[in-house]
Motif scaffolding. Sequence first.
Motif, PDB file in Angstrom:
ATOM      1  N   TYR A  58     -11.952   1.237  -1.005  1.00  0.00           N
ATOM      2  CA  TYR A  58     -11.142   1.406   0.196  1.00  0.00           C
ATOM      3  C   TYR A  58     -11.395   0.184   1.068  1.00  0.00           C
ATOM      4  N   TYR A  59     -10.448  -0.756   0.991  1.00  0.00           N
ATOM      5  CA  TYR A  59     -10.606  -2.069   1.609  1.00  0.00           C
ATOM      6  C   TYR A  59      -9.863  -2.113   2.938  1.00  0.00           C
ATOM      7  N   THR A  60     -10.564  -2.560   3.985  1.00  0.00           N
ATOM      8  CA  THR A  60      -9.991  -2.633   5.327  1.00  0.00           C
ATOM      9  C   THR A  60      -9.152  -3.894   5.482  1.00  0.00           C
ATOM     10  N   GLY A  61      -7.987  -3.748   6.086  1.00  0.00           N
ATOM     11  CA  GLY A  61      -7.077  -4.867   6.309  1.00  0.00           C
ATOM     12  C   GLY A  61      -7.613  -5.902   7.276  1.00  0.00           C
ATOM     13  N   ASN A  80       2.518  -5.023  -0.268  1.00  0.00           N
ATOM     14  CA  ASN A  80       3.658  -5.246  -1.167  1.00  0.00           C
ATOM     15  C   ASN A  80       3.245  -5.768  -2.539  1.00  0.00           C
ATOM     16  N   SER A  81       1.963  -5.716  -2.846  1.00  0.00           N
ATOM     17  CA  SER A  81       1.456  -6.344  -4.068  1.00  0.00           C
ATOM     18  C   SER A  81       1.975  -5.713  -5.361  1.00  0.00           C
ATOM     19  N   ARG A  82       2.455  -4.491  -5.294  1.00  0.00           N
ATOM     20  CA  ARG A  82       2.992  -3.875  -6.526  1.00  0.00           C
ATOM     21  C   ARG A  82       4.347  -4.456  -6.894  1.00  0.00           C
ATOM     22  N   SER A  83       5.000  -5.128  -5.931  1.00  0.00           N
ATOM     23  CA  SER A  83       6.318  -5.687  -6.212  1.00  0.00           C
ATOM     24  C   SER A  83       6.402  -7.204  -6.051  1.00  0.00           C
ATOM     25  N   ASN A  84       5.405  -7.848  -5.453  1.00  0.00           N
ATOM     26  CA  ASN A  84       5.500  -9.286  -5.208  1.00  0.00           C
ATOM     27  C   ASN A  84       4.831 -10.143  -6.282  1.00  0.00           C
ATOM     28  N   GLY A  85       4.177  -9.528  -7.257  1.00  0.00           N
ATOM     29  CA  GLY A  85       3.608 -10.248  -8.394  1.00  0.00           C
ATOM     30  C   GLY A  85       2.336 -11.025  -8.106  1.00  0.00           C
ATOM     31  N   LEU A 107      -3.484  -2.332  -6.137  1.00  0.00           N
ATOM     32  CA  LEU A 107      -3.253  -1.242  -5.190  1.00  0.00           C
ATOM     33  C   LEU A 107      -2.874   0.001  -5.989  1.00  0.00           C
ATOM     34  N   VAL A 108      -3.628   1.097  -5.816  1.00  0.00           N
ATOM     35  CA  VAL A 108      -3.403   2.280  -6.645  1.00  0.00           C
ATOM     36  C   VAL A 108      -2.849   3.473  -5.880  1.00  0.00           C
ATOM     37  N   ASP A 109      -2.702   3.324  -4.588  1.00  0.00           N
ATOM     38  CA  ASP A 109      -2.130   4.399  -3.772  1.00  0.00           C
ATOM     39  C   ASP A 109      -1.572   3.754  -2.514  1.00  0.00           C
ATOM     40  N   GLU A 110      -0.856   4.548  -1.738  1.00  0.00           N
ATOM     41  CA  GLU A 110      -0.274   4.027  -0.509  1.00  0.00           C
ATOM     42  C   GLU A 110      -1.370   3.692   0.501  1.00  0.00           C
ATOM     43  N   VAL A 127      -5.852  -0.643   8.798  1.00  0.00           N
ATOM     44  CA  VAL A 127      -5.173  -0.339   7.538  1.00  0.00           C
ATOM     45  C   VAL A 127      -6.221  -0.267   6.436  1.00  0.00           C
ATOM     46  N   ILE A 128      -6.134   0.764   5.619  1.00  0.00           N
ATOM     47  CA  ILE A 128      -7.029   0.925   4.469  1.00  0.00           C
ATOM     48  C   ILE A 128      -6.191   0.840   3.192  1.00  0.00           C
ATOM     49  N   PHE A 129      -6.645  -0.026   2.277  1.00  0.00           N
ATOM     50  CA  PHE A 129      -5.956  -0.242   1.007  1.00  0.00           C
ATOM     51  C   PHE A 129      -6.798   0.340  -0.132  1.00  0.00           C
ATOM     52  N   PRO A 130      -6.299   1.365  -0.817  1.00  0.00           N
ATOM     53  CA  PRO A 130      -7.003   1.901  -1.993  1.00  0.00           C
ATOM     54  C   PRO A 130      -6.775   0.992  -3.210  1.00  0.00           C
TER      55      PRO A 130
END
Length: 134
Positions: A58-61, A80-85, A107-110, A127-130
Amino acid sequence: MIISDYKQGDVFSNQDLMDTFNVSNAGGMRRSLVNNCLVLINKSDSVYQDRWENDVIYYTGMGLQGDQSIHVAQNKTLANSRSNGIQILFFNSTKVNEYIYIGEVELVDEPFYEIQTDTQGKQRRVVIFPLKLK
């Protein structure tokens, strides 16, 4: 840049990160447009409260003070990493000028918001990035 050339546990200096990935010299989220990668750094002595739960990071923005937004700078890039390559490369740092390569993550979840303390000791939304290792 061929990421498969790097192995988990490889140690980089800050200069190595800059030279290898063509990123800036500071910050926990460093983007390279040239290499289409985003270097993420987890520092043990940081205001950010990154954490591992099972196999999820769980990475903080980015943003040291005040509320963070998912719509700006590298927070937007990571969201946007799931779509920006973009390749997302994760490093741990427990010593000054030592960055240990953990691996490529995704990124594995919203992303979501939670409350943390900023550098001024004030409560704010971050912001927390899973993320998980690929």
